[in-house]
Write a protein that holds these residues in place. Structure first.
Motif, PDB file in Angstrom:
ATOM      1  N   VAL B  69       2.956   2.910   7.310  1.00  0.00           N
ATOM      2  CA  VAL B  69       1.316   1.911   7.245  1.00  0.00           C
ATOM      3  C   VAL B  69       1.203   0.721   7.886  1.00  0.00           C
ATOM      4  CG1 VAL B  69      -0.571   2.358   5.957  1.00  0.00           C
ATOM      5  CG2 VAL B  69       0.545   4.284   6.013  1.00  0.00           C
ATOM      6  N   GLN B  70       0.528   0.175   8.114  1.00  0.00           N
ATOM      7  CA  GLN B  70       0.523  -1.556   8.006  1.00  0.00           C
ATOM      8  C   GLN B  70      -1.157  -1.482   7.536  1.00  0.00           C
ATOM      9  OE1 GLN B  70       2.116  -2.307  11.562  1.00  0.00           O
ATOM     10  NE2 GLN B  70       2.746  -3.363  11.362  1.00  0.00           N
ATOM     11  N   THR B  71      -0.734  -2.696   7.171  1.00  0.00           N
ATOM     12  CA  THR B  71      -2.434  -3.030   6.104  1.00  0.00           C
ATOM     13  C   THR B  71      -2.502  -4.671   6.631  1.00  0.00           C
ATOM     14  OG1 THR B  71      -1.695  -3.836   3.714  1.00  0.00           O
ATOM     15  CG2 THR B  71      -1.747  -1.440   5.053  1.00  0.00           C
ATOM     16  N   ILE B  72      -3.993  -5.363   6.255  1.00  0.00           N
ATOM     17  CA  ILE B  72      -4.051  -6.404   6.549  1.00  0.00           C
ATOM     18  C   ILE B  72      -2.899  -7.399   5.948  1.00  0.00           C
ATOM     19  CG2 ILE B  72      -5.543  -6.367   4.916  1.00  0.00           C
ATOM     20  CD1 ILE B  72      -6.193  -8.330   7.845  1.00  0.00           C
ATOM     21  N   GLU B  73      -2.490  -6.997   4.948  1.00  0.00           N
ATOM     22  CA  GLU B  73      -1.340  -7.799   3.757  1.00  0.00           C
ATOM     23  C   GLU B  73      -0.596  -7.727   4.765  1.00  0.00           C
ATOM     24  OE1 GLU B  73      -3.716  -5.621   2.846  1.00  0.00           O
ATOM     25  OE2 GLU B  73      -4.142  -5.684   0.697  1.00  0.00           O
ATOM     26  N   ALA B  74      -0.308  -7.461   6.232  1.00  0.00           N
ATOM     27  CA  ALA B  74       1.092  -7.690   6.576  1.00  0.00           C
ATOM     28  C   ALA B  74       0.687  -8.361   7.469  1.00  0.00           C
ATOM     29  CB  ALA B  74       1.718  -5.811   7.019  1.00  0.00           C
ATOM     30  N   LEU B  75      -0.120  -8.919   7.846  1.00  0.00           N
ATOM     31  CA  LEU B  75      -0.494  -9.026   9.357  1.00  0.00           C
ATOM     32  C   LEU B  75       0.096 -10.802   8.890  1.00  0.00           C
ATOM     33  CD1 LEU B  75      -1.776  -8.017  12.061  1.00  0.00           C
ATOM     34  CD2 LEU B  75      -3.461  -8.980  10.912  1.00  0.00           C
ATOM     35  N   ALA B  76      -0.667 -11.333   8.301  1.00  0.00           N
ATOM     36  CA  ALA B  76       0.031 -13.320   7.736  1.00  0.00           C
ATOM     37  C   ALA B  76       1.789 -13.153   8.166  1.00  0.00           C
ATOM     38  CB  ALA B  76      -0.944 -13.798   6.848  1.00  0.00           C
ATOM     39  N   ALA B  77       2.302 -14.250   8.181  1.00  0.00           N
ATOM     40  CA  ALA B  77       3.521 -14.527   8.147  1.00  0.00           C
ATOM     41  C   ALA B  77       3.957 -15.235   6.270  1.00  0.00           C
ATOM     42  CB  ALA B  77       4.434 -16.025   8.598  1.00  0.00           C
ATOM     43  N   GLU B  78       5.519 -15.213   6.162  1.00  0.00           N
ATOM     44  CA  GLU B  78       5.863 -14.906   4.943  1.00  0.00           C
ATOM     45  C   GLU B  78       5.862 -16.316   4.244  1.00  0.00           C
ATOM     46  OE1 GLU B  78       9.315 -13.363   3.363  1.00  0.00           O
ATOM     47  OE2 GLU B  78       9.002 -11.436   4.214  1.00  0.00           O
ATOM     48  N   SER B  79       5.376 -17.454   5.268  1.00  0.00           N
ATOM     49  CA  SER B  79       5.403 -18.324   4.708  1.00  0.00           C
ATOM     50  C   SER B  79       3.331 -18.554   4.522  1.00  0.00           C
ATOM     51  CB  SER B  79       5.636 -19.610   6.643  1.00  0.00           C
ATOM     52  OG  SER B  79       4.556 -19.025   6.966  1.00  0.00           O
ATOM     53  N   GLY B  80       3.010 -17.606   5.039  1.00  0.00           N
ATOM     54  CA  GLY B  80       1.445 -18.042   4.472  1.00  0.00           C
ATOM     55  C   GLY B  80       0.754 -18.487   6.432  1.00  0.00           C
ATOM     56  N   ALA B  81       1.103 -18.936   7.312  1.00  0.00           N
ATOM     57  CA  ALA B  81       0.684 -18.647   8.533  1.00  0.00           C
ATOM     58  C   ALA B  81      -0.248 -17.758   8.945  1.00  0.00           C
ATOM     59  CB  ALA B  81       1.807 -19.633   9.450  1.00  0.00           C
ATOM     60  N   LEU B  82      -1.254 -17.862   9.346  1.00  0.00           N
ATOM     61  CA  LEU B  82      -1.757 -16.534   9.804  1.00  0.00           C
ATOM     62  C   LEU B  82      -1.745 -16.395  11.383  1.00  0.00           C
ATOM     63  CD1 LEU B  82      -5.790 -18.309   8.768  1.00  0.00           C
ATOM     64  CD2 LEU B  82      -4.332 -16.789   7.646  1.00  0.00           C
ATOM     65  N   HIS B  83      -2.395 -14.592  11.504  1.00  0.00           N
ATOM     66  CA  HIS B  83      -1.399 -14.714  12.532  1.00  0.00           C
ATOM     67  C   HIS B  83      -2.571 -14.980  13.752  1.00  0.00           C
ATOM     68  CE1 HIS B  83      -2.223 -10.251  15.928  1.00  0.00           C
ATOM     69  NE2 HIS B  83      -1.281 -10.326  15.534  1.00  0.00           N
ATOM     70  N   ALA B  84      -2.539 -15.543  15.066  1.00  0.00           N
ATOM     71  CA  ALA B  84      -3.468 -15.185  15.797  1.00  0.00           C
ATOM     72  C   ALA B  84      -4.710 -14.881  15.784  1.00  0.00           C
ATOM     73  CB  ALA B  84      -2.461 -15.085  17.430  1.00  0.00           C
ATOM     74  N   LEU B  85      -5.116 -14.094  15.608  1.00  0.00           N
ATOM     75  CA  LEU B  85      -6.372 -13.224  15.679  1.00  0.00           C
ATOM     76  C   LEU B  85      -7.370 -13.534  14.257  1.00  0.00           C
ATOM     77  CD1 LEU B  85      -8.502 -11.476  16.830  1.00  0.00           C
ATOM     78  CD2 LEU B  85      -6.747  -9.481  16.165  1.00  0.00           C
ATOM     79  N   GLN B  86      -6.385 -13.867  13.556  1.00  0.00           N
ATOM     80  CA  GLN B  86      -7.121 -13.881  11.627  1.00  0.00           C
ATOM     81  C   GLN B  86      -8.021 -15.769  11.766  1.00  0.00           C
ATOM     82  OE1 GLN B  86      -3.582 -13.639   9.525  1.00  0.00           O
ATOM     83  NE2 GLN B  86      -4.919 -12.611   8.191  1.00  0.00           N
ATOM     84  N   ARG B  87      -6.116 -16.808  12.752  1.00  0.00           N
ATOM     85  CA  ARG B  87      -7.114 -18.255  13.300  1.00  0.00           C
ATOM     86  C   ARG B  87      -8.312 -18.123  14.160  1.00  0.00           C
ATOM     87  NH1 ARG B  87      -1.787 -19.123  14.356  1.00  0.00           N
ATOM     88  NH2 ARG B  87      -2.320 -19.338  16.826  1.00  0.00           N
ATOM     89  N   ALA B  88      -8.320 -16.998  15.021  1.00  0.00           N
ATOM     90  CA  ALA B  88      -9.822 -17.164  15.993  1.00  0.00           C
ATOM     91  C   ALA B  88     -10.939 -16.446  15.469  1.00  0.00           C
ATOM     92  CB  ALA B  88      -9.388 -16.004  17.619  1.00  0.00           C
ATOM     93  N   PHE B  89     -10.151 -15.530  14.333  1.00  0.00           N
ATOM     94  CA  PHE B  89     -12.129 -14.956  14.008  1.00  0.00           C
ATOM     95  C   PHE B  89     -12.815 -16.165  12.712  1.00  0.00           C
ATOM     96  CE2 PHE B  89     -12.753 -10.512  13.161  1.00  0.00           C
ATOM     97  CZ  PHE B  89     -12.103  -9.973  14.116  1.00  0.00           C
ATOM     98  N   ILE B  90     -11.878 -17.219  12.785  1.00  0.00           N
ATOM     99  CA  ILE B  90     -11.999 -18.706  11.502  1.00  0.00           C
ATOM    100  C   ILE B  90     -12.674 -19.319  12.711  1.00  0.00           C
ATOM    101  CG2 ILE B  90     -11.160 -20.436   9.982  1.00  0.00           C
ATOM    102  CD1 ILE B  90      -9.143 -18.645   9.368  1.00  0.00           C
ATOM    103  N   GLU B  91     -12.164 -18.947  13.423  1.00  0.00           N
ATOM    104  CA  GLU B  91     -12.958 -20.596  14.510  1.00  0.00           C
ATOM    105  C   GLU B  91     -13.744 -19.798  15.405  1.00  0.00           C
ATOM    106  OE1 GLU B  91     -11.500 -23.431  18.269  1.00  0.00           O
ATOM    107  OE2 GLU B  91     -10.914 -22.676  15.385  1.00  0.00           O
ATOM    108  N   HIS B  92     -14.334 -19.011  15.427  1.00  0.00           N
ATOM    109  CA  HIS B  92     -15.392 -18.358  16.063  1.00  0.00           C
ATOM    110  C   HIS B  92     -16.522 -17.500  15.868  1.00  0.00           C
ATOM    111  CE1 HIS B  92     -13.623 -19.088  20.461  1.00  0.00           C
ATOM    112  NE2 HIS B  92     -12.504 -18.716  20.473  1.00  0.00           N
ATOM    113  N   ASP B  93     -16.607 -17.954  14.493  1.00  0.00           N
ATOM    114  CA  ASP B  93     -17.322 -16.995  12.843  1.00  0.00           C
ATOM    115  C   ASP B  93     -17.293 -16.111  13.349  1.00  0.00           C
ATOM    116  OD1 ASP B  93     -17.490 -19.559  11.405  1.00  0.00           O
ATOM    117  OD2 ASP B  93     -19.073 -20.153  12.581  1.00  0.00           O
ATOM    118  N   GLY B  94     -16.215 -14.909  13.125  1.00  0.00           N
ATOM    119  CA  GLY B  94     -16.186 -13.923  12.779  1.00  0.00           C
ATOM    120  C   GLY B  94     -16.526 -12.981  11.733  1.00  0.00           C
ATOM    121  N   LEU B  95     -17.173 -13.267  11.395  1.00  0.00           N
ATOM    122  CA  LEU B  95     -17.303 -12.986  10.066  1.00  0.00           C
ATOM    123  C   LEU B  95     -18.245 -13.895   8.996  1.00  0.00           C
ATOM    124  CD1 LEU B  95     -14.943 -13.377   7.272  1.00  0.00           C
ATOM    125  CD2 LEU B  95     -14.588 -14.609   9.210  1.00  0.00           C
ATOM    126  N   GLN B  96     -19.080 -13.275   8.434  1.00  0.00           N
ATOM    127  CA  GLN B  96     -20.170 -13.606   7.251  1.00  0.00           C
ATOM    128  C   GLN B  96     -19.376 -13.395   5.890  1.00  0.00           C
ATOM    129  OE1 GLN B  96     -24.630 -13.458   6.042  1.00  0.00           O
ATOM    130  NE2 GLN B  96     -24.399 -14.532   8.643  1.00  0.00           N
TER     131      GLN B  96
END
Lengths: 328, 169
Positions: B69-96
């Motif tokens: 099972v993989q959850t959202i917690e496993a997505l970012a790198a251990e360094s804390g660097a976000l996954h490309a899709l997480q960055r894109a969500f921020i970039e494009h206001d993909g959330l409120q």
């Protein structure tokens, strides 16, 4: 939710033994887990058959054998389904969401229960299917989604599956295994109309298990087939009306027509009258309309779903028209 | 047997009624996966089970025994660097409000793999043809199992488009 035990079937024999001693069969869980949580159903034991071998293979006669535990997403993406039975691939892809298609199994899809909201509303509604003799609050309630064909004064629920509409159109056969051995039932005979006993939804006997589905070799009208679903939003909604259609045309005349309707009855509705009316006639919109009207002669609208009859007519005309046009 | 959650072996619950969603959130304290409708209608609880996107609310935890099972917690790198899709969500206001976001992101990551495999969708014109052409209509159809009550769908589709272009490049 009442407490239940869970066991994963080691093999088919183990599954049958557990079903024989009263366990409820669990496939992907997309319907049953919800029904248990809502207390619409109760179980003391579940036997999980979703990890049993799930193969899709060509039969000796050129048809297709699909194990019951095959996931909907796997079946929809299979090259033989996409090439030979396009109506089935499209129907599967019309159902639910990508997540649910990854979970749902073929056997579970066939056995899924109606989405009638009164059936689900244990606390607040009467339902003859859930509690025989209790009455039906859908009759005078919000019945926009309910049946126009084959309903009874006891129940007006519809069968929610898209896949089964395609299977009905394809002359699919369901393979069953049980205490008395194995048997096969055509999909169109598997689900039963409500009549006076809406709690009985299929001909499955106690202790029996769906082991697979067999498709005959694709006829010309199957190779040239489509599925169209009309719903309140363009994706991830149950059908108001759906149509599985296939046409074969030679020298300007229809040689084979196949039509099944979804969203109209307690079972996927094979439109045999309409099919018969179309053989040897020219493929025109008027002919399609006359044929489906013959099928819908017995349709009975409820207070909220009279639009379904006209919608079914127009959807059939559109699907067959597109197939005839693509062939020309 | 055990469930492997984000690379960690955990035991299934004693009570067979516990959903994978409740097991993740209440027993393993992985609260990134969200409970929206709890009846398979919203997609907020989407996780990856052996790489496939599923609804954890309608999956019994016992059914995940022996699986990854993989959850959202496993997505970012251990360094804390976000996954490309997480960055894109921020970039494009993909959330409120962000409540549907973990499910949207897990779902989209599996969707990218389905596209790579060439799986068709309901809006794919020719089912017998090769890999589908990625259009906004394809993304919308393939993401229809994830609802956003704030209505950030346009930004979500743009973010996913960005990731797909980046991955293809």
């Amino acid at each position: 939710m009442t407490p239940f035990g869970y066991a994963r079937a080691a093999d088919r024999a183990d599954a049958l033994a557990r079903v024989g001693s009263g366990a409820r069969v669990l496939g992907g869980g997309t319907n049953l887990v919800d029904l248990l949580r809502q207390n619409v159903e109760q179980a003391s034991e579940l036997v999980d058959v979703s990890r049993l071998e799930g193969a899709i293979r060509e039969s000796d006669d050129g048809g297709l054998l699909i194990d019951a535990s095959v996931r909907n997403a796997t079946l929809a993406a299979h090259p033989l389904v996409r090439h030979r039975y396009p109506v089935l691939a499209r129907a599967l892809l019309a159902g639910a969401s990508a997540q649910i298609r990854n979970m749902a199994t073929v056997g579970g899809n066939i056995l899924q229960r109606t989405r009638c909201m009164y059936f689900y509303d244990v606390e607040g509604a009467r339902c003859n299917k859930r509690q025989p003799g209790a009455g039906c609050d859908a009759m005078d309630g919000f019945n926009r989604y309910h049946a126009v064909l084959g309903a009874s004064d006891q129940c007006i629920a519809t069968h929610p599956s898209d896949m089964c509409v395609a299977l009905a159109m394809l002359d699919a056969v369901i393979h069953l295994s049980g205490p008395d051995g194995e048997r096969s039932v055509p999909l169109t005979d598997f689900h039963v109309l409500p009549n006076a006993t809406p709690q009985t939804e299929t001909v499955l006997k106690p202790g029996e298990l769906i082991t697979g589905v067999e498709l005959p070799p694709p006829s010309a009208a199957v190779t040239h087939s489509e599925y169209r679903k009309v719903r309140d939003r363009s994706s991830y909604a149950f059908a108001l009306i759906s149509v599985a259609g296939g046409l074969a045309i030679a020298e300007g005349r229809i040689t084979e027509a196949r039509i099944a309707l979804g969203g109209v009855a307690a079972k996927p509705w094979r439109a045999t009258r309409a099919e018969t009316a179309l053989v040897c006639v020219a493929p025109t919109p008027d002919a399609f309309l006359a044929a489906i009207r013959e099928e819908l002669v017995g349709a009975r609208p409820l207070s909220g779903n009279g639009f379904k009859i006209g919608l079914a007519e127009r959807t059939v005309v559109a699907v067959l028209g597109a197939l005839a046009g693509a062939r020309a | 047997m055990s469930i492997r959650v984000n690379g960690m072996e955990v035991l299934p619950p004693d009570d067979a009624r516990v959903s994978l969603l409740d097991h993740l959130r209440e027993h393993l304290h992985l609260s990134g996966t969200k409970k929206g409708c709890d009846q398979g209608a919203c997609g907020a609880c989407t996780v990856l089970l052996d790489g496939n996107r599923v609804l954890s609310c309608l999956t019994l935890a016992a059914q995940a025994d022996g699986s990854n099972v993989q959850t959202i917690e496993a997505l970012a790198a251990e360094s804390g660097a976000l996954h490309a899709l997480q960055r894109a969500f921020i970039e494009h206001d993909g959330l409120q409000c962000g409540y549907c976001t973990p499910g949207q992101i897990c779902s989209a990551i599996a969707m990218a793999e389905e596209l790579r495999r060439g799986d068709p969708s309901y809006v794919t014109l020719d089912l017998a043809a090769g890999p589908p052409v990625v259009t906004r209509a394809e993304i919308r159809e393939r993401m229809s199992g994830n609802l956003c009550r704030c209505g950030a769908h346009n930004g979500i589709v743009e973010a996913i488009e960005d990731m797909l272009v980046e991955t293809a490049a």
